[in-house]
Write an enzyme that holds these catalytic residues in place. Structure first.
Site, PDB file in Angstrom:
ATOM      1  N   ARG A 122     -14.779  39.697  76.028  1.00  0.00           N
ATOM      2  CA  ARG A 122     -13.333  39.402  76.068  1.00  0.00           C
ATOM      3  C   ARG A 122     -12.892  38.641  77.347  1.00  0.00           C
ATOM      4  O   ARG A 122     -13.315  39.113  78.392  1.00  0.00           O
ATOM      5  CB  ARG A 122     -12.526  40.830  76.053  1.00  0.00           C
ATOM      6  CG  ARG A 122     -10.936  40.606  75.830  1.00  0.00           C
ATOM      7  CD  ARG A 122     -10.466  39.880  74.449  1.00  0.00           C
ATOM      8  NE  ARG A 122      -9.249  40.349  74.206  1.00  0.00           N
ATOM      9  CZ  ARG A 122      -8.452  39.888  73.265  1.00  0.00           C
ATOM     10  NH1 ARG A 122      -9.079  38.707  72.744  1.00  0.00           N
ATOM     11  NH2 ARG A 122      -7.192  39.820  73.090  1.00  0.00           N
ATOM     12  N   THR A 396      -9.364  33.210  64.154  1.00  0.00           N
ATOM     13  CA  THR A 396     -10.484  33.628  64.927  1.00  0.00           C
ATOM     14  C   THR A 396     -11.543  33.312  63.982  1.00  0.00           C
ATOM     15  O   THR A 396     -11.447  32.583  62.860  1.00  0.00           O
ATOM     16  CB  THR A 396     -10.270  35.133  65.120  1.00  0.00           C
ATOM     17  OG1 THR A 396      -9.019  35.164  65.886  1.00  0.00           O
ATOM     18  CG2 THR A 396     -11.288  35.967  65.545  1.00  0.00           C
ATOM     19  N   THR A 414     -12.968  34.249  69.489  1.00  0.00           N
ATOM     20  CA  THR A 414     -11.862  33.400  69.151  1.00  0.00           C
ATOM     21  C   THR A 414     -11.312  32.834  70.475  1.00  0.00           C
ATOM     22  O   THR A 414     -11.950  33.094  71.656  1.00  0.00           O
ATOM     23  CB  THR A 414     -10.590  34.462  68.740  1.00  0.00           C
ATOM     24  OG1 THR A 414      -9.590  33.749  68.247  1.00  0.00           O
ATOM     25  CG2 THR A 414     -10.222  35.247  69.960  1.00  0.00           C
ATOM     26  N   SER A 467      -7.166  43.653  72.181  1.00  0.00           N
ATOM     27  CA  SER A 467      -7.503  42.717  71.059  1.00  0.00           C
ATOM     28  C   SER A 467      -7.583  43.569  69.790  1.00  0.00           C
ATOM     29  O   SER A 467      -7.371  45.070  69.822  1.00  0.00           O
ATOM     30  CB  SER A 467      -8.768  42.314  71.059  1.00  0.00           C
ATOM     31  OG  SER A 467      -9.269  41.670  70.072  1.00  0.00           O
ATOM     32  N   SER A 468      -7.512  42.895  68.508  1.00  0.00           N
ATOM     33  CA  SER A 468      -7.635  43.651  67.142  1.00  0.00           C
ATOM     34  C   SER A 468      -8.726  43.213  66.432  1.00  0.00           C
ATOM     35  O   SER A 468      -9.079  43.898  65.528  1.00  0.00           O
ATOM     36  CB  SER A 468      -6.404  43.237  66.319  1.00  0.00           C
ATOM     37  OG  SER A 468      -5.183  43.511  66.789  1.00  0.00           O
ATOM     38  N   GLY A 489      -7.674  37.038  61.734  1.00  0.00           N
ATOM     39  CA  GLY A 489      -6.351  37.240  61.301  1.00  0.00           C
ATOM     40  C   GLY A 489      -5.541  38.199  62.331  1.00  0.00           C
ATOM     41  O   GLY A 489      -4.194  38.844  61.934  1.00  0.00           O
ATOM     42  N   GLY A 490      -5.556  38.028  63.585  1.00  0.00           N
ATOM     43  CA  GLY A 490      -4.774  38.697  64.374  1.00  0.00           C
ATOM     44  C   GLY A 490      -4.645  40.253  64.020  1.00  0.00           C
ATOM     45  O   GLY A 490      -5.713  40.923  63.862  1.00  0.00           O
TER      46      GLY A 490
HETATM   47  O1  DON Z   1      -7.894  39.480  69.880  1.00  0.00           O
HETATM   48  C1  DON Z   1      -7.202  39.352  69.155  1.00  0.00           C
HETATM   49  O2  DON Z   1      -6.693  40.315  68.361  1.00  0.00           O
HETATM   50  C2  DON Z   1      -6.440  37.986  68.564  1.00  0.00           C
HETATM   51  N1  DON Z   1      -6.402  37.223  69.795  1.00  0.00           N
HETATM   52  C3  DON Z   1      -7.197  37.590  67.623  1.00  0.00           C
HETATM   53  C4  DON Z   1      -6.153  36.244  67.214  1.00  0.00           C
HETATM   54  C5  DON Z   1      -6.606  36.073  65.878  1.00  0.00           C
HETATM   55  O3  DON Z   1      -7.252  36.625  65.152  1.00  0.00           O
HETATM   56  C6  DON Z   1      -5.662  34.862  65.231  1.00  0.00           C
HETATM   57  N2  DON Z   1      -6.108  34.547  64.227  1.00  0.00           N
HETATM   58  N3  DON Z   1      -6.947  34.948  63.470  1.00  0.00           N
END
Ligand code: DON
Length: 588
Positions: A122, A396, A414, A467-468, A489-490
């Site tokens: 990370r 991501t 990502t 993070s997710s 997908g955040g």
């Molecule tokens: O680490 C995370 O959870 C976010 N930065 C991930 C970002 C993300 O998945 C955006 N789109 N998919």
């Protein structure tokens, strides 16, 4: 279907070139070039709707050329970790939306004997970071600065993560794993429909950064499908990484160029920040669901904890008899989601800075307490004093690999938003992340508009942002490998992995069906269920509303779960999510 066959065509073009140059190499190309590879056996350019099948190795990623390169590494005798590194470097070239060397991520590894580990790479905050760094001189929160500025860039982790994975678990020489990406960047590859459309869409956002426009268009004119594109600066950077390992990124020319761009644009990353960056090997989160094992990512990702917490809650309900995506099913999942996301916001952050109560949150008796609060036909409102969480984009990328020995690797990495900060480092050709946007905005700054200001995830020097990302590996009740999965997908990531896990275990879906099924999402606050277009018919919507749920059905689609399911006879069944048109499963 049309895109599928186009994808296969582009892959074929690449094969016909024997992975070799599409045109004479530019004079600045590195001298070292492997001989063209034999085409070998490629069984799996996924003629949807069937999953790809392979007896030996399988790679499923967001771009057919990256999957192909990972599969080549397996066929040369590399293991799944080697293939994951090569696929990751290749995605940094052919999938610049999220594939990267300027970002970070997580890798879950399961060995054939059942042991497992994780590599955490990370991004971290620069040493000059502080919790109020996104407030302007009047003390007002500046969203632009938080998400779209040089101050949004975290110290990248990807190269250090791949180097650590290689040092501990790789088997082929490092240079062999980076070389295919050097070649792709230097000699070029053919523009696919997915990438062409994506680059055309992002071009206006690149306008502030000349190096970004230069790298990703023809002098401001979008690339067209079928063009051969070359990223020569990126090729030189990758060659330095090939030749010098992590030092090829965190020191020398690459580091100097990155820091020069920081100084030019008011960013905080220094040579010392780069020098001090370390990836970490961390113990995975372990959980279970009806006897199946779950191996997930620990903090600073919230993915593993929240996934196990939700599965623990849901284990006490008879989901199969409710039926897939019925109103009772959606209700019970949404109630589990709201509780796990509340705990995520309250407790989970960088474990080197905060005491995260991992054992309690993943404990089955804690889940039983939460389950008792859930009413079968009535939503529990999220408390008004609770905090809201902002929406995120869908950029991501995840890839899944199983090699011939059954070594499995699940990697999600990502740049945060699509194309990250949109800043290409001049002369070095790679995009920088905007991952600092995953820190909370400012102390106490909690608004119904979507900001959160709780303590654990405030920016601090050298802290990793929460993070997710949820790269996951599942085991059968007999302890054998069952599936490898993950997604972008955040905040929707954790819920997408949850639903595909249930599709596989509870509903025994085939892998392609499991990743394709419509998905929904609840994240505690805003207190609503979001669902993909067409996920629920009118009767289900009315039923959920009667239970007290608010629905937001405006979303198109989110997440791309690229997964592998193991058949009982050991066949690897691979499915790229049809939501991503360039993706492919390649195996042999
Ligand atoms: O680490 C995370 O959870 C976010 N930065 C991930 C970002 C993300 O998945 C955006 N789109 N998919």
């Amino acid at each position: 279907m049309r895109f599928r066959s186009l994808t296969a065509t582009f892959a074929l073009l690449f094969l016909l070139q024997g992975c070799g140059p599409a045109a004479p190499p530019p004079s600045s190309a590195p001298a070292r070039v492997d001989a063209p590879q034999p085409a070998g056996v490629v069984e799996a350019l996924v003629p949807a709707p069937a999953p790809a099948r392979a007896d030996d190795g399988m790679v499923v990623s967001a771009h057919v050329l990256a999957s192909r390169i990972g599969d080549d590494i397996l066929r040369k005798g590399g293991n799944a970790v080697d293939a994951a590194i090569a696929t990751g470097f290749a995605l940094a070239v052919v999938y610049p939306t999220a594939g990267n060397i300027g970002g970070g991520g997580f890798m879950v590894v399961r060995f054939p004997d059942g042991r497992a580990t994780t590599i955490e790479f990370r991004e971290k905050a620069p040493m000059a970071a502080h919790p109020r760094m996104w407030l302007d001189s009047a003390g007002e929160y500046d969203r632009q600065r938080h998400h779209f500025s040089h101050m949004a860039v975290g110290v990248p982790g990807t190269v250090a993560g791949f180097a650590l994975a290689h040092e501990r678990y790789g088997s082929l020489p490092w240079a062999d794993l980076v070389e295919p990406a050097v070649r792709l960047a230097t000699y070029g590859f053919i523009m696919t429909p997915g990438l062409a459309a994506s680059l055309q869409g992002i071009l206006p956002a690149f306008a502030r950064y000349p190096a970004s426009v230069q790298a990703y268009s023809r002098g401001g004119v979008p690339y067209q499908v079928g063009d051969t594109v070359r990223f020569t600066d990126l090729g030189r950077t990758l060659a330095r990484i090939r030749d010098h390992g992590r030092e090829g990124f965190y020191a020398g020319e690459t580091a100097r160029l990155l820091v020069a761009e920081m100084e030019r644009g008011g960013g905080l990353i220094t040579l010392e920040d780069l020098r001090r960056y370390r990836a970490n090997e961390r113990e995975p989160i372990r959980g279970s669901y009806r006897g199946y094992g779950v191996i997930g990512m620990p903090p600073p990702s919230s993915g593993g904890i929240a996934l196990v917490e939700m599965l623990n809650i849901l284990e006490g309900f008879d989901l199969a008899s409710m039926g897939h995506n019925t109103a009772p099913y959606v209700h019970h999942l949404a109630e589990a989601m709201r509780r796990a996301y509340r705990d995520r916001a309250a407790f989970v952050a960088d474990p080197d800075f905060e005491d995260v109560p991992v054992a309690r949150l993943t404990d089955k008796s804690y889940a039983a307490e939460l389950r008792r609060e859930i009413r079968p036909a009535e939503a529990t409102p999220s408390s008004p004093s609770d905090i809201a969480v902002p929406a995120e984009s869908d950029q991501t990328t995840h890839y899944s690999i199983v090699d011939g020995d059954g070594l499995a690797v699940s990697t999600t990495y990502t740049l945060e938003y699509g194309y990250g900060s949109r800043i290409v480092v001049p002369g070095a050709g790679f995009l920088l992340n905007n991952e600092m946007g995953d820190f909370n905005a400012a102390p106490g700054l909690t608004t119904t508009g979507g900001l959160i200001g709780t303590e654990p995830n405030l920016a601090e020097p050298e802290k990793r942002m929460l993070s997710s990302m949820t790269p996951t590996i599942l085991e059968r009740p007999d302890g054998s490998l069952f599936a490898v999965l993950g997604t972008p997908g955040g905040r929707t990531i954790i819920n997408s992995v949850l639903q595909v896990t249930l599709n596989l275990i509870e509903f025994d879906m085939g892998v392609l069906e499991a990743v394709s099924a419509p998905r929904f999402h609840h994240q505690w606050l805003p207190d609503e269920i979001r669902a993909e277009e067409g996920a629920f018919d009118d009767a289900r919507i009315a039923d959920l509303e009667r239970r007290g749920h608010r629905l937001d059905l405006r979303d198109g689609r989110w997440g791309t779960v690229h997964a592998i399911r193991m058949a009982p006879d050991g066949t690897r069944l691979g499915a790229p999510d049809p939501r991503n048109t360039d993706a492919a499963a390649v195996g042999h």
